[in-house]
Design a protein around this motif. Structure first.
Motif, PDB file in Angstrom:
ATOM      1  N   ALA A 103       0.833  -1.198   0.000  1.00 44.47           N
ATOM      2  CA  ALA A 103       0.000   0.000   0.000  1.00 44.47           C
ATOM      3  C   ALA A 103       0.871   1.253   0.000  1.00 44.47           C
ATOM      4  O   ALA A 103       1.947   1.270   0.585  1.00 44.47           O
ATOM      5  N   THR A 104       0.378   2.283  -0.647  1.00 45.86           N
ATOM      6  CA  THR A 104       1.074   3.563  -0.684  1.00 45.86           C
ATOM      7  C   THR A 104       0.064   4.697  -0.700  1.00 45.86           C
ATOM      8  O   THR A 104      -1.056   4.523  -1.162  1.00 45.86           O
ATOM      9  N   MET A 105       0.501   5.850  -0.185  1.00 42.11           N
ATOM     10  CA  MET A 105      -0.351   7.036  -0.202  1.00 42.11           C
ATOM     11  C   MET A 105      -0.247   7.782  -1.529  1.00 42.11           C
ATOM     12  O   MET A 105      -1.019   8.696  -1.790  1.00 42.11           O
ATOM     13  N   LEU A 106       0.730   7.426  -2.331  1.00 43.59           N
ATOM     14  CA  LEU A 106       0.956   8.139  -3.578  1.00 43.59           C
ATOM     15  C   LEU A 106      -0.073   7.739  -4.619  1.00 43.59           C
ATOM     16  O   LEU A 106      -0.478   6.578  -4.698  1.00 43.59           O
ATOM     17  N   ARG A 107      -0.443   8.677  -5.454  1.00 41.38           N
ATOM     18  CA  ARG A 107      -1.465   8.428  -6.453  1.00 41.38           C
ATOM     19  C   ARG A 107      -0.929   7.651  -7.650  1.00 41.38           C
ATOM     20  O   ARG A 107      -1.589   6.732  -8.162  1.00 41.38           O
ATOM     21  N   SER A 108       0.280   7.997  -8.119  1.00 43.17           N
ATOM     22  CA  SER A 108       0.789   7.458  -9.386  1.00 43.17           C
ATOM     23  C   SER A 108       0.965   5.934  -9.425  1.00 43.17           C
ATOM     24  O   SER A 108       0.812   5.345 -10.495  1.00 43.17           O
ATOM     25  N   PRO A 109       1.278   5.259  -8.304  1.00 44.84           N
ATOM     26  CA  PRO A 109       1.430   3.796  -8.398  1.00 44.84           C
ATOM     27  C   PRO A 109       0.133   3.035  -8.663  1.00 44.84           C
ATOM     28  O   PRO A 109       0.179   1.855  -9.022  1.00 44.84           O
ATOM     29  N   TYR A 110      -0.993   3.675  -8.476  1.00 42.62           N
ATOM     30  CA  TYR A 110      -2.265   2.980  -8.689  1.00 42.62           C
ATOM     31  C   TYR A 110      -2.627   3.033 -10.170  1.00 42.62           C
ATOM     32  O   TYR A 110      -2.798   4.109 -10.750  1.00 42.62           O
ATOM     33  N   GLU A 111      -2.751   1.860 -10.746  1.00 44.79           N
ATOM     34  CA  GLU A 111      -2.929   1.752 -12.202  1.00 44.79           C
ATOM     35  C   GLU A 111      -4.386   1.778 -12.622  1.00 44.79           C
ATOM     36  O   GLU A 111      -4.702   2.128 -13.768  1.00 44.79           O
ATOM     37  N   TYR A 112      -5.264   1.385 -11.719  1.00 40.22           N
ATOM     38  CA  TYR A 112      -6.673   1.231 -12.085  1.00 40.22           C
ATOM     39  C   TYR A 112      -7.543   2.078 -11.166  1.00 40.22           C
ATOM     40  O   TYR A 112      -7.306   2.137  -9.953  1.00 40.22           O
ATOM     41  N   TRP A 113      -8.569   2.667 -11.755  1.00 47.58           N
ATOM     42  CA  TRP A 113      -9.434   3.589 -11.024  1.00 47.58           C
ATOM     43  C   TRP A 113     -10.897   3.322 -11.351  1.00 47.58           C
ATOM     44  O   TRP A 113     -11.239   2.985 -12.492  1.00 47.58           O
ATOM     45  N   GLY A 114     -11.730   3.519 -10.334  1.00 47.42           N
ATOM     46  CA  GLY A 114     -13.162   3.459 -10.563  1.00 47.42           C
ATOM     47  C   GLY A 114     -13.699   4.810 -10.992  1.00 47.42           C
ATOM     48  O   GLY A 114     -12.943   5.783 -11.108  1.00 47.42           O
ATOM     49  N   GLN A 115     -15.000   4.864 -11.191  1.00 42.59           N
ATOM     50  CA  GLN A 115     -15.654   6.100 -11.643  1.00 42.59           C
ATOM     51  C   GLN A 115     -16.025   7.021 -10.481  1.00 42.59           C
ATOM     52  O   GLN A 115     -16.309   8.201 -10.704  1.00 42.59           O
ATOM     53  N   GLY A 116     -16.046   6.477  -9.286  1.00 43.54           N
ATOM     54  CA  GLY A 116     -16.318   7.299  -8.121  1.00 43.54           C
ATOM     55  C   GLY A 116     -17.742   7.190  -7.620  1.00 43.54           C
ATOM     56  O   GLY A 116     -18.670   6.848  -8.367  1.00 43.54           O
ATOM     57  N   THR A 117     -17.907   7.501  -6.345  1.00 44.42           N
ATOM     58  CA  THR A 117     -19.226   7.592  -5.723  1.00 44.42           C
ATOM     59  C   THR A 117     -19.273   8.870  -4.907  1.00 44.42           C
ATOM     60  O   THR A 117     -18.326   9.196  -4.184  1.00 44.42           O
ATOM     61  N   GLN A 118     -20.346   9.608  -5.040  1.00 49.09           N
ATOM     62  CA  GLN A 118     -20.441  10.933  -4.418  1.00 49.09           C
ATOM     63  C   GLN A 118     -20.876  10.820  -2.964  1.00 49.09           C
ATOM     64  O   GLN A 118     -21.851  10.125  -2.647  1.00 49.09           O
ATOM     65  N   VAL A 119     -20.175  11.540  -2.113  1.00 48.25           N
ATOM     66  CA  VAL A 119     -20.556  11.680  -0.709  1.00 48.25           C
ATOM     67  C   VAL A 119     -20.781  13.162  -0.444  1.00 48.25           C
ATOM     68  O   VAL A 119     -19.900  13.986  -0.708  1.00 48.25           O
ATOM     69  N   THR A 120     -21.950  13.486   0.042  1.00 48.42           N
ATOM     70  CA  THR A 120     -22.290  14.867   0.362  1.00 48.42           C
ATOM     71  C   THR A 120     -22.723  14.939   1.817  1.00 48.42           C
ATOM     72  O   THR A 120     -23.641  14.228   2.229  1.00 48.42           O
ATOM     73  N   VAL A 121     -22.039  15.794   2.593  1.00 45.17           N
ATOM     74  CA  VAL A 121     -22.324  15.928   4.011  1.00 45.17           C
ATOM     75  C   VAL A 121     -22.799  17.353   4.269  1.00 45.17           C
ATOM     76  O   VAL A 121     -22.079  18.315   3.998  1.00 45.17           O
ATOM     77  N   SER A 122     -23.981  17.474   4.789  1.00 44.50           N
ATOM     78  CA  SER A 122     -24.535  18.791   5.071  1.00 44.50           C
ATOM     79  C   SER A 122     -24.495  19.070   6.569  1.00 44.50           C
ATOM     80  O   SER A 122     -24.604  18.165   7.389  1.00 44.50           O
ATOM     81  N   SER A 123     -24.358  20.346   6.884  1.00 50.87           N
ATOM     82  CA  SER A 123     -24.245  20.740   8.305  1.00 50.87           C
ATOM     83  C   SER A 123     -25.610  20.977   8.925  1.00 50.87           C
ATOM     84  O   SER A 123     -26.616  21.022   8.252  1.00 50.87           O
TER      85      SER A 123
END
Length: 123
Positions: A103-123
């Protein structure tokens, strides 16, 4: 390779969510995985990562103590449980995978990515 995120939504501050990432097309048990997020107007930032075995986990300071990353290699699925959500957690959350076990915190070593899921937090 396909990574499919789910579990996002709109919640009130203080609530909890569990995000899931279902992976296919890769040797999941040999792949380190991670979550990144992109807030409106900002770049993609690291959230959490987990080694292929699950023994090593890494967290961004912004979520440490409020979030837990985990994985089920039998189900080819990774999770991110987030508690005590804050408005600043609002972002699109992306699942990432690399064909290495570390595991790494760096972005570049990750070769594959999903499309994402939205999280919205309201106050």
């Amino acid at each position: 390779v396909q990574l499919v995120e789910s579990g996002g939504g709109s919640v009130q501050a203080g609530a909890s969510l569990r995000l899931s990432c279902a992976a296919s097309g890769l040797t999941f048990s040999s792949s380190a995985m991670a979550w990144f997020r992109r807030a409106p107007g900002k770049g993609r930032e690291f959230v959490a990562a987990i080694s292929s075995t699950g023994r090593t986990t890494l967290y961004a300071d912004s979520v440490k103590g409020r979030s837990t990353i985990s994985r089920d290699n039998a189900k080819n699925t990774m999770y991110l449980e987030m508690a005590s959500l804050r408005p600043e957690d609002t972002a699109n959350y992306y699942c990432a995978a690399r064909s290495r076990p570390i595991a790494t915190m760096l972005r570049s070593p990750y070769e594959y990515w999903g499309q994402g899921t939205q999280v919205t937090v309201s106050s």
